[in-house]
Design a protein around this motif. Structure first.
Motif, mmCIF file in Angstrom:
data_model
loop_
_atom_site.group_PDB
_atom_site.id
_atom_site.type_symbol
_atom_site.label_atom_id
_atom_site.label_comp_id
_atom_site.label_asym_id
_atom_site.label_seq_id
_atom_site.Cartn_x
_atom_site.Cartn_y
_atom_site.Cartn_z
ATOM 1 N N ALA A 6 0.812 -1.216 0.000
ATOM 2 C CA ALA A 6 0.000 0.000 0.000
ATOM 3 C C ALA A 6 0.842 1.262 0.000
ATOM 4 C CB ALA A 6 -0.940 0.010 1.206
ATOM 5 N N GLY A 7 2.176 1.120 0.016
ATOM 6 C CA GLY A 7 3.052 2.280 -0.013
ATOM 7 C C GLY A 7 3.369 2.845 1.353
ATOM 8 N N ALA A 8 3.129 2.082 2.429
ATOM 9 C CA ALA A 8 3.387 2.567 3.787
ATOM 10 C C ALA A 8 4.717 2.029 4.283
ATOM 11 C CB ALA A 8 2.261 2.140 4.735
ATOM 12 N N ARG A 9 5.312 2.726 5.258
ATOM 13 C CA ARG A 9 6.574 2.313 5.821
ATOM 14 C C ARG A 9 6.406 1.241 6.891
ATOM 15 N NH1 ARG A 9 7.007 7.805 5.846
ATOM 16 N NH2 ARG A 9 6.668 7.858 8.084
ATOM 17 N N SER A 10 5.250 1.167 7.522
ATOM 18 C CA SER A 10 4.995 0.198 8.578
ATOM 19 C C SER A 10 3.486 0.103 8.767
ATOM 20 C CB SER A 10 5.664 0.628 9.889
ATOM 21 O OG SER A 10 5.130 1.869 10.338
ATOM 22 N N HIS A 14 10.492 5.394 0.580
ATOM 23 C CA HIS A 14 9.681 5.377 -0.639
ATOM 24 C C HIS A 14 10.542 5.410 -1.896
ATOM 25 C CE1 HIS A 14 6.210 6.745 2.008
ATOM 26 N NE2 HIS A 14 5.807 5.624 1.435
ATOM 27 N N HIS A 15 11.773 5.948 -1.782
ATOM 28 C CA HIS A 15 12.673 5.901 -2.932
ATOM 29 C C HIS A 15 13.019 4.446 -3.255
ATOM 30 C CE1 HIS A 15 16.402 7.895 -5.015
ATOM 31 N NE2 HIS A 15 15.533 7.383 -5.865
ATOM 32 N N ARG A 16 13.378 3.681 -2.235
ATOM 33 C CA ARG A 16 13.668 2.273 -2.463
ATOM 34 C C ARG A 16 12.406 1.508 -2.873
ATOM 35 N NH1 ARG A 16 18.399 0.004 -1.071
ATOM 36 N NH2 ARG A 16 19.930 1.233 0.070
ATOM 37 N N ALA A 17 11.268 1.835 -2.257
ATOM 38 C CA ALA A 17 10.024 1.147 -2.601
ATOM 39 C C ALA A 17 9.679 1.343 -4.074
ATOM 40 C CB ALA A 17 8.885 1.655 -1.708
ATOM 41 N N ARG A 46 11.992 -0.765 -6.252
ATOM 42 C CA ARG A 46 11.732 -2.198 -6.095
ATOM 43 C C ARG A 46 10.343 -2.593 -6.566
ATOM 44 N NH1 ARG A 46 14.573 -3.141 -0.121
ATOM 45 N NH2 ARG A 46 16.710 -2.834 -0.856
ATOM 46 N N GLY A 47 9.586 -1.644 -7.111
ATOM 47 C CA GLY A 47 8.301 -1.960 -7.704
ATOM 48 C C GLY A 47 7.123 -1.968 -6.762
ATOM 49 N N LEU A 48 7.296 -1.535 -5.497
ATOM 50 C CA LEU A 48 6.174 -1.518 -4.558
ATOM 51 C C LEU A 48 5.233 -0.354 -4.841
ATOM 52 C CD1 LEU A 48 8.000 -2.439 -1.238
ATOM 53 C CD2 LEU A 48 6.675 -3.928 -2.740
ATOM 54 N N ILE A 49 5.770 0.777 -5.265
ATOM 55 C CA ILE A 49 4.957 1.913 -5.674
ATOM 56 C C ILE A 49 5.528 2.447 -6.984
ATOM 57 C CG2 ILE A 49 4.332 2.562 -3.306
ATOM 58 C CD1 ILE A 49 6.395 4.815 -3.486
ATOM 59 N N THR A 50 4.753 3.280 -7.662
ATOM 60 C CA THR A 50 5.179 3.880 -8.920
ATOM 61 C C THR A 50 5.027 5.388 -8.823
ATOM 62 O OG1 THR A 50 4.514 1.937 -10.184
ATOM 63 C CG2 THR A 50 4.806 3.980 -11.412
ATOM 64 N N ILE A 51 6.100 6.108 -9.109
ATOM 65 C CA ILE A 51 6.086 7.565 -9.130
ATOM 66 C C ILE A 51 6.387 7.990 -10.556
ATOM 67 C CG2 ILE A 51 7.051 9.673 -8.121
ATOM 68 C CD1 ILE A 51 8.071 7.987 -5.797
ATOM 69 N N SER A 52 5.423 8.616 -11.215
ATOM 70 C CA SER A 52 5.590 9.011 -12.610
ATOM 71 C C SER A 52 5.317 10.502 -12.745
ATOM 72 C CB SER A 52 4.657 8.201 -13.521
ATOM 73 O OG SER A 52 3.310 8.326 -13.108
ATOM 74 N N ASP A 88 0.115 2.511 -6.139
ATOM 75 C CA ASP A 88 0.699 1.337 -5.510
ATOM 76 C C ASP A 88 1.023 0.298 -6.579
ATOM 77 O OD1 ASP A 88 -1.699 0.149 -6.210
ATOM 78 O OD2 ASP A 88 -2.495 0.055 -4.178
ATOM 79 N N HIS A 89 1.433 -0.900 -6.152
ATOM 80 C CA HIS A 89 1.899 -1.902 -7.120
ATOM 81 C C HIS A 89 0.780 -2.398 -8.029
ATOM 82 C CE1 HIS A 89 -0.070 -4.614 -4.359
ATOM 83 N NE2 HIS A 89 0.183 -5.632 -5.145
ATOM 84 N N SER A 90 -0.496 -2.185 -7.626
ATOM 85 C CA SER A 90 -1.629 -2.595 -8.455
ATOM 86 C C SER A 90 -2.173 -1.464 -9.315
ATOM 87 C CB SER A 90 -2.755 -3.147 -7.569
ATOM 88 O OG SER A 90 -2.318 -4.287 -6.860
ATOM 89 N N GLY A 91 -1.545 -0.303 -9.243
ATOM 90 C CA GLY A 91 -1.999 0.817 -10.049
ATOM 91 C C GLY A 91 -3.046 1.685 -9.394
ATOM 92 N N ARG A 92 -3.369 1.449 -8.116
ATOM 93 C CA ARG A 92 -4.342 2.281 -7.416
ATOM 94 C C ARG A 92 -3.699 3.606 -7.015
ATOM 95 N NH1 ARG A 92 -5.607 -2.886 -5.025
ATOM 96 N NH2 ARG A 92 -3.935 -2.476 -3.542
#
Length: 418
Positions: A50-54, A349-352, A355-361, A371-375
């Motif tokens: 979900a893009g969270a740290r914890s 979030h830079h590493r996330a 690594r494909g956990l989130i997408t920043i475009s 997030d990884h599902s495109g939400r």
């Protein structure tokens, strides 16, 4: 008139207490269901997707609660399987989240039945006092000797405090074992403590914005490394020795650290984005050139970027310290080091992202974070007007409020393993 007025006040107060007991029971039951949801997220580690740290960060973000309440919810969710009776009392409306939270944060394993009975009549303060009285866990017993009666080998004598550093690596991490004489170790510890104090001061300033764990000694060590790396060249004439060197095969996009292990695709992109790293391109095992020097963000561009973004651009984060300048179009794919192609992100979030956990475009003026599902990720909580009736639970009268007589209280003692 006085007796009549007192009777009216008593009746009014009884009605208000009755309504309060019903609403409190419903609130506790709702908190119990929220705990179940986050326990499932914690068990399957869905918070990272979900893009969270914890889990606590996700609770504060999605539930719109304070960091301290989020920590309580996360603690109960994490230990829900160890305290089924206490969590059942919360779900049934008999116990409050603060009561179960105090148990989840400090109680020993196996004390579920004992504390569930105590919580039925104890206040939160009394529960915390009872938890302080519980005995410390016994140390693990030493392993028995082999039955053959052979004596244990005598260890070799200690040669004394010889400085040494030993490293071991696996697929994800590198472990360091540092051995220093007492004097050098004291200086090293003092430096670490100084950097940790600075990190804790920053953490306290933004604790009301984000939910993040207290900085650890490992965080202080990384800050010490970064501080030395960012020092002026005149202060460290051999500063090039602290530069991370990465070798990249331009044909197969395979990267490795200099004299070190192979890197994943995410780590390769992460290092070539904003890390202080020297990149050497190779083809068929032969070096063909060095990376562009304009990959890193200069001070003037960095100030403009900080003025524009202020915080991590990932919704729900809000971190303001230690931010990285991220290339929206990756540098190794030809992305330019200019303001329109940069965004501030926190290290997590830079590493996330890489690594494909989130997408920043991008571009930066039309930033999209998913997030990884495109939400799409939004900084707003999920709260909305309810569409279902409240749960049917009995009224919760709350703790009795009696003064605790600790002289007769028997704290929970875990069974002996010996």
């Amino acid at each position: 008139m006085a007796p009549t007025s007192s009777l009216v006040q008593d009746e009014r107060l009884s009605c208000l207490f009755e309504e309060l007991a019903e609403l409190t029971g419903r609130r506790n039951a709702i908190d119990g269901r929220i705990v179940q949801i986050f326990a499932e997220i914690d068990r399957d580690e869905l918070w990272a997707a979900a893009g969270a740290r914890s889990v606590a960060h996700l609770v504060a973000w999605k539930a719109g609660v304070s960091p301290s309440r989020a920590e309580t919810l996360a603690a109960v969710a994490h230990r829900a399987e160890q305290f089924p009776r206490c969590v059942a009392g919360l779900r049934e409306g008999r116990l409050s989240l603060d009561q179960v939270g105090a148990i989840a944060e400090r109680a020993a394993d196996g004390s579920d039945a004992h504390l569930a009975e105590l919580a039925a009549s104890a206040t939160v303060g009394q529960l915390r006092t009872a938890l302080k009285l519980q005995p410390e866990p016994e140390p693990e017993p030493a392993p028995d000797r082999e039955p053959d009666g052979e004596s244990e080998p005598v260890p070799a004598p200690d040669p004394g405090p010889q400085p040494s550093i030993t490293t071991t690596s696996d697929e994800q991490y590198t472990s360091w074992l540092i051995r220093l004489p007492h004097v050098e170790a004291a200086a090293f510890e003092a430096a670490l403590q100084s950097h940790r104090d600075a990190l804790i001061a920053d953490w306290k300033q933004q604790a009301h914005i984000i939910s993040a764990p207290m900085p650890s000694t490992a965080d202080a060590f990384l800050r010490l490394v970064n501080a030395g790396r960012d020092a002026e060249a005149t202060a460290r004439p051999h500063g090039q020795r602290t530069t991370v060197v990465m070798h990249v095969d331009v044909k197969d996009r395979i990267a490795s650290l200099h004299l070190g292990p192979l890197l994943t695709d995410g780590d390769r992109r992460y290092l070539s984005c904003d890390a202080t790293c020297e990149v050497w391109f190779e083809r068929d095992g032969r070096t063909i050139g060095a990376g562009r020097s304009t990959r890193t963000v200069n001070r003037r561009l960095r100030r403009a970027l900080e003025h524009r973004d202020r915080t991590c651009v990932v919704p729900g984060c809000g971190a303001t310290r230690g931010l990285h300048a991220h290339h929206l179009q990756h540098w190794e794919d030809g992305g330019l080091t200019e303001l329109a192609n940069l965004a501030l992100v926190c290290p997590y979030h830079h590493r996330a992202h890489h690594r494909g956990l989130i997408t920043i475009s991008g571009p930066a003026d039309a930033l999209a974070v998913t997030d990884h599902s495109g939400r799409p990720l939004s900084s707003a909580s999920l709260a909305r007007p309810p569409t279902q009736p409240p749960p049917e639970v009995p009224p919760c009268p709350g703790p009795t409020g009696e003064r605790a007589q600790w002289w007769w209280y028997q704290p929970f003692e875990p069974p002996s393993t010996r």
